[in-house]
Motif scaffolding. Sequence first.
Motif, PDB file in Angstrom:
ATOM      1  N   GLY A  57       0.825  -1.386  -0.138  1.00  0.00           N
ATOM      2  CA  GLY A  57       0.012   0.045   0.154  1.00  0.00           C
ATOM      3  C   GLY A  57       0.876   1.219  -0.194  1.00  0.00           C
ATOM      4  N   ILE A  58       0.115   2.369  -0.502  1.00  0.00           N
ATOM      5  CA  ILE A  58       0.852   3.643  -0.428  1.00  0.00           C
ATOM      6  C   ILE A  58       0.021   4.611  -0.017  1.00  0.00           C
ATOM      7  CG2 ILE A  58       2.126   5.292  -1.870  1.00  0.00           C
ATOM      8  CD1 ILE A  58       2.345   3.214  -3.970  1.00  0.00           C
ATOM      9  N   ILE A  59       0.277   5.280   0.860  1.00  0.00           N
ATOM     10  CA  ILE A  59      -0.447   6.649   1.562  1.00  0.00           C
ATOM     11  C   ILE A  59       0.249   7.883   1.321  1.00  0.00           C
ATOM     12  CG2 ILE A  59      -1.565   7.435   3.532  1.00  0.00           C
ATOM     13  CD1 ILE A  59      -1.901   4.353   4.407  1.00  0.00           C
ATOM     14  N   ILE A  60      -0.404   8.905   0.835  1.00  0.00           N
ATOM     15  CA  ILE A  60       0.323  10.366   0.987  1.00  0.00           C
ATOM     16  C   ILE A  60      -0.589  11.037   1.868  1.00  0.00           C
ATOM     17  CG2 ILE A  60       1.260  10.001  -1.209  1.00  0.00           C
ATOM     18  CD1 ILE A  60      -0.956  11.611  -2.330  1.00  0.00           C
ATOM     19  N   LYS A  61       0.521  12.095   2.945  1.00  0.00           N
ATOM     20  CA  LYS A  61      -0.234  12.833   3.536  1.00  0.00           C
ATOM     21  C   LYS A  61      -0.122  14.320   2.797  1.00  0.00           C
ATOM     22  CE  LYS A  61      -0.668  11.035   8.171  1.00  0.00           C
ATOM     23  NZ  LYS A  61      -0.452  11.430   9.649  1.00  0.00           N
ATOM     24  N   THR A  62      -1.333  15.110   2.824  1.00  0.00           N
ATOM     25  CA  THR A  62      -1.328  16.280   2.275  1.00  0.00           C
ATOM     26  C   THR A  62      -2.172  17.279   3.055  1.00  0.00           C
ATOM     27  OG1 THR A  62      -3.670  15.734   1.568  1.00  0.00           O
ATOM     28  CG2 THR A  62      -1.531  15.250  -0.127  1.00  0.00           C
ATOM     29  N   LEU A  71      -3.657   5.362  -1.812  1.00  0.00           N
ATOM     30  CA  LEU A  71      -3.467   5.157  -3.419  1.00  0.00           C
ATOM     31  C   LEU A  71      -3.725   3.732  -3.753  1.00  0.00           C
ATOM     32  CD1 LEU A  71      -0.081   6.481  -4.154  1.00  0.00           C
ATOM     33  CD2 LEU A  71      -2.199   7.913  -3.781  1.00  0.00           C
ATOM     34  N   ASP A  72      -4.526   3.910  -5.139  1.00  0.00           N
ATOM     35  CA  ASP A  72      -4.946   2.267  -5.655  1.00  0.00           C
ATOM     36  C   ASP A  72      -3.353   1.746  -6.078  1.00  0.00           C
ATOM     37  OD1 ASP A  72      -5.886   0.657  -7.071  1.00  0.00           O
ATOM     38  OD2 ASP A  72      -6.789   1.567  -8.740  1.00  0.00           O
ATOM     39  N   THR A  73      -3.024   0.913  -5.266  1.00  0.00           N
ATOM     40  CA  THR A  73      -1.539   0.415  -5.436  1.00  0.00           C
ATOM     41  C   THR A  73      -1.639  -0.950  -5.952  1.00  0.00           C
ATOM     42  OG1 THR A  73      -1.395   1.333  -3.110  1.00  0.00           O
ATOM     43  CG2 THR A  73       0.350  -0.168  -4.031  1.00  0.00           C
ATOM     44  N   ALA A  94      -4.020   7.917  -7.694  1.00  0.00           N
ATOM     45  CA  ALA A  94      -4.898   8.610  -6.897  1.00  0.00           C
ATOM     46  C   ALA A  94      -5.490   9.925  -7.678  1.00  0.00           C
ATOM     47  CB  ALA A  94      -4.718   8.486  -5.315  1.00  0.00           C
ATOM     48  N   ILE A  95      -6.505  10.172  -7.362  1.00  0.00           N
ATOM     49  CA  ILE A  95      -7.122  11.426  -7.770  1.00  0.00           C
ATOM     50  C   ILE A  95      -7.420  12.055  -6.406  1.00  0.00           C
ATOM     51  CG2 ILE A  95      -9.067  12.991  -8.643  1.00  0.00           C
ATOM     52  CD1 ILE A  95      -7.854  11.104 -10.634  1.00  0.00           C
ATOM     53  N   ILE A  96      -6.523  13.123  -6.245  1.00  0.00           N
ATOM     54  CA  ILE A  96      -6.675  14.004  -4.793  1.00  0.00           C
ATOM     55  C   ILE A  96      -6.980  15.615  -5.175  1.00  0.00           C
ATOM     56  CG2 ILE A  96      -4.986  12.576  -3.978  1.00  0.00           C
ATOM     57  CD1 ILE A  96      -2.845  14.911  -4.094  1.00  0.00           C
ATOM     58  N   ASP A  97      -7.239  16.178  -4.132  1.00  0.00           N
ATOM     59  CA  ASP A  97      -7.697  17.619  -4.222  1.00  0.00           C
ATOM     60  C   ASP A  97      -6.826  18.530  -3.243  1.00  0.00           C
ATOM     61  OD1 ASP A  97      -8.610  16.784  -1.775  1.00  0.00           O
ATOM     62  OD2 ASP A  97     -10.770  17.472  -1.946  1.00  0.00           O
TER      63      ASP A  97
END
Length: 629
Positions: A57-62, A71-73, A94-97
Amino acid sequence: MKFTNLFNLFILLFIGLISFSSCNKDLIDNLNKERKLLIRLTDAPVDAEEVNVDIQGIIIKTDGGLDSVSLDTEAGVYNLLDYQNGADTLIGNAIIDFMDIKEIRLILGENNSIKINGLVYPLKVPSGSESGLKIKVDVDVSDDEIVEILIDFDASQSVVDLGNGNYILKPVISVAEIIEDGEVTFDENSEESEVDCVRGKGYWKTHSEYGPAPLDSAWLALPDSSDTELFTSELTYLSILEASAGGDVYLKLAQQYIIAELNVLAGVDAGDEVLTIWQTAQALLETNADTQIIPEADEESAKELTEALAEFNEGEGDVASCDDDEEEEEEEEEEEEEVEDDLEISDVDCVRGKGYWKTHSEFGPAPLDSAWLLLPDSSRTTLFESELKYITILEVPTGNNPYLKLAEQYIIAELNVIAGADANADVSAAWEEAGALLEANIVEQTIPDADESRAKELREILSEFNDGDLDVASCDDEEEEEEEEEEEEEEEEEEEEEQGPCVRQKGYWKTHSDLGPAPLDEAWLELEDGANTDFLGTEKSYMYFLEINTGNNAYLKLAQQYIIAELNQFAGAEMNGDTQESWEAAKELLEKYQDDLEIAEEDEKDAKDLEKDLKKFNSGEAGVESCDE
């Protein structure tokens, strides 16, 4: 083993920002741009045939680090050496805002390995499957249509060879942004994913899966966590840390060896010099594991190794101590030395009762009495061929069971003799006869009617010895303490019987198991192996799930409430129809994801709903009231 190259990790993300109303048109235009974030996987030559990393898995913090996106990993095992000479691969999108990225977190599975000279070795990753490998960054994506981020794994420091085929991945990471013309700009705010301070014995012996403090995931990188055996010594890592080493050269070296290993597993960079010392200590401990005695010819060397590792573990070397106040550690060591002075086995000339022995095992809460360590498996030694552990027998209320009453006095007498109390001939004979009677009836764990009278006589003799009423005095200044404690326990049992069935929560169940530190609740005995029972085929114990910090993991949260509900049922609390259905549905869901310990996105909502249902039952909001009310 030396690794001399850099591993560069890239992940491809597509970022589209959702529009929202604002009075600033330029800002709106920026926010509505579709952006690509490119993070690829590449590599260069290395002194190994394969370095396999299991990315799950991959997670980003924004948004200043306040929000996170999973993310769709493309989950799988990636050999870092496959991505050399400009090769890369897409592993997430991923799509992010959001307009910035503050952290990239890689969630790793358990199939990490390294291949050297045709042999494959496990590559342990402390906390990789729990909280993930965290990479701090500070990337502004508000003005760019395409953003590329380069993550460099410095292999020469990221893979640590602990010797004997033991390797850990301790990522040393830097982050760079690739600008349009190919120029690489390193992010000064990026942080290496490693721990930069060491901890001492006091921390590690209290932060195992047995508590009482929260579990430190470094323990999980060992083959059997804190129950891992030190070579062929039959001593577990935790029992060694709990032991009063006194003047024992072997135990002193073993303690510092274990603490150093845990610090490295936690991510501390020990450096080549400390690792060499650690490996030398390893060889010496392994060679003498059967006798647990350092030969006289090696004693001076062992002491030097102990001192060198102690300097590293106490933060006196290149790596500082995590403790803000080093005096705490010194005070604790002084207290332990005082306890060690009191526990010289040859000098004991008094006996102690049940209250003392059940609280002074390796599970606490009081300091360990080293007499426990002279039993085959310490306090987890079983009574003959039964599944009853010594500590369990001391913890469980005996009621009117003559077998348990005799077993209790038999164990206390054995511990007193091991501690150095001199039992006379009559007591020794009674102890041996009691042992024969207990062993003969171990299957039924009951005393036949014909033997009840003799069992009672034997119990009284042993009880007199253990209470200090014979030749050896009691260590207690006031015998009333023991009587008061027993009276309090009886009152508590009576109160619980009068109160009737009620439910309890996590804090109670994780401290009242057969592992302590509080008195055992017999509900745990309904499980095959108590708190160490395997949970639904996960190969992890019930206690593991109660001790672990669940974070936002839906599987772990549901597992906790399921276990608590099961124990409440064993304790006599009845579920209503709806709760029973939720409990059974939770079991199906937990079994479905038992291999990964993570619930798929399509089932997350159901898992959260089931968790809430079971939590209501466990807190007394659905049927049976809480014991705390």
